[in-house]
Design a protein around this motif. Structure first.
Motif, PDB file in Angstrom:
ATOM      1  N   GLU A 173      38.480  47.067   6.060  1.00 55.80           N
ATOM      2  CA  GLU A 173      39.065  47.206   4.731  1.00 55.80           C
ATOM      3  C   GLU A 173      40.018  48.381   4.686  1.00 55.80           C
ATOM      4  N   CYS A 174      41.183  48.171   4.096  1.00 55.04           N
ATOM      5  CA  CYS A 174      42.168  49.240   3.899  1.00 55.04           C
ATOM      6  C   CYS A 174      42.946  48.940   2.630  1.00 55.04           C
ATOM      7  N   ASP A 188      45.670  42.653  10.308  1.00 55.96           N
ATOM      8  CA  ASP A 188      45.034  43.589   9.382  1.00 55.96           C
ATOM      9  C   ASP A 188      45.793  43.655   8.063  1.00 55.96           C
ATOM     10  N   ASP A 189      47.109  43.817   8.146  1.00 59.35           N
ATOM     11  CA  ASP A 189      47.915  43.901   6.930  1.00 59.35           C
ATOM     12  C   ASP A 189      47.942  42.573   6.188  1.00 59.35           C
ATOM     13  N   ASN A 192      44.543  42.481   4.300  1.00 55.81           N
ATOM     14  CA  ASN A 192      44.375  43.520   3.283  1.00 55.81           C
ATOM     15  C   ASN A 192      45.406  43.433   2.166  1.00 55.81           C
TER      16      ASN A 192
END
Length: 258
Positions: A173-174, A188-189, A192
């Protein structure tokens, strides 16, 4: 002194208020507040110190964690504080608001309380978005008419669905405040940024529907009210004027349990 609790499916938060009257209007003076981590706080060894210091005379509660949790919370408060827990219930009408559900008991009490509080703040139409484990969107029309709403998975639920049903989409999580929502060029992007984009898309469509409805009724532009654990994050990412009201659900308790 009144203790107010907002018990969600995973977490709970609370505040201690002193009700005072200023020029005939009741004002809530918050003297202490806090939140619990995920889990069953009522099974813990000690309750928050502020509860024992201020010894509230009343406790009113919004609970969506089920009957077993309700019974356990009531028992713990009776034993440690000597007070009878007052649980909010949904009714066909309260505080000038008429519920859209024909089976009012099927509406989540947290949604009802947030709508009641929104109407108490202003009689203007509003989209009330509670960003918790699930994201609920309730539409408040002209003259206190609750128009119904939507329920979609929250950010955590969507992430867990990706974890459980995919192999390559397991990312950390970011969610920094004000983060970019440009298309991700890494997995990842993509995840998120995609999760809040889905919630914001639901908010946009619901708001557009309410705007059109208000125009047809000769009313002005509705308000957008955000609350819940992820409310601040989504507020930092949206492009519409909004009010961020973290205590909105608890504010409604004064109407169902005056």
């Amino acid at each position: 002194m009144i203790l107010e609790l907002d018990q969600g499916n995973t977490r709970g938060k609370w505040r201690l208020i002193r009700e005072v009257s200023t020029t005939g209007v009741d004002v809530e003076d918050v003297v202490a507040r806090g939140a619990f981590p995920a889990g069953h706080w009522w099974r813990g060894e000690v309750l928050p110190p502020a509860w024992m210091t201020y010894r509230p005379a009343r406790v009113r509660i919004a609970n969506v964690a089920g009957r077993a949790a309700e019974d356990a919370i009531a028992g713990r408060l009776q034993r440690d504080l000597g007070v009878v827990a007052e649980f909010a219930r949904v009714t066909a009408e309260c505080g000038g608001v008429r519920c859209a559900y024909s089976q009012v008991e099927r509406l989540g009490v947290d949604r009802w309380l947030a709508v009641l509080a929104a109407y108490r703040r202003s009689s203007e139409p509003a989209l009330v978005v509670d960003c918790g484990s699930a994201v609920t969107l309730d539409l408040l029309g002209v003259g206190g008419e609750h128009l119904g709403g939507y329920i979609v998975p929250g950010l955590g639920l969507m992430r867990r669905a990706l974890y459980s049903d995919t192999d390559a989409v397991k990312v950390a999580e970011c969610f920094p405040s004000g983060m970019s929502l440009a298309p991700g060029t890494m997995t990842d992007d993509a995840v998120n940024r995609g999760l809040p984009l889905m919630v914001l898309g639901a908010v946009d469509r619901a708001f557009e529907w309410l705007q059109q409805h208000c125009a047809e009724m000769g009313a002005g532009t509705p308000r957008l009210l955000l609350t819940g654990g992820d409310g601040a994050l989504l507020a930092s990412l949206g492009d519409k004027p909004f009010l961020l009201l973290p205590d909105l659900v608890m504010e409604g308790l004064a109407l169902t349990n005056p």
